[in-house]
Design a protein around this motif. Structure first.
Motif: not given
Length: 63
Positions: A15-35
């Motif tokens: 996605l061209g973004i940081s791992r920190r952003s991925i973690s934040r988006y998952a914690d905020e519920g913006l993206i779903s964790v598949a597993l």
């Protein structure tokens, strides 16, 4: 056919973004964790995450 699930680092690179952003988006519920692995690591479906981020951007008035 089984989809390949991506780690947060792999997803960030795709996605061209940081791992920190991925973690934040998952914690905020913006993206779903598949597993969540037995070790507590998140895995993501790239197509699902792209759709979720697109929907979130549209909700903020961005294309």
């Amino acid at each position: 056919m089984t989809k390949r699930l991506l780690s947060s680092g792999e997803l960030a690179k795709e996605l061209g973004i940081s791992r920190r952003s991925i973690s934040r988006y998952a914690d905020e519920g913006l993206i779903s964790v598949a597993l969540v692995t037995p070790g507590g690591r998140y895995k993501f479906d790239l197509d699902v995450v792209r759709a979720e981020l697109r929907k979130a951007a549209q909700g903020r008035g961005h294309a």
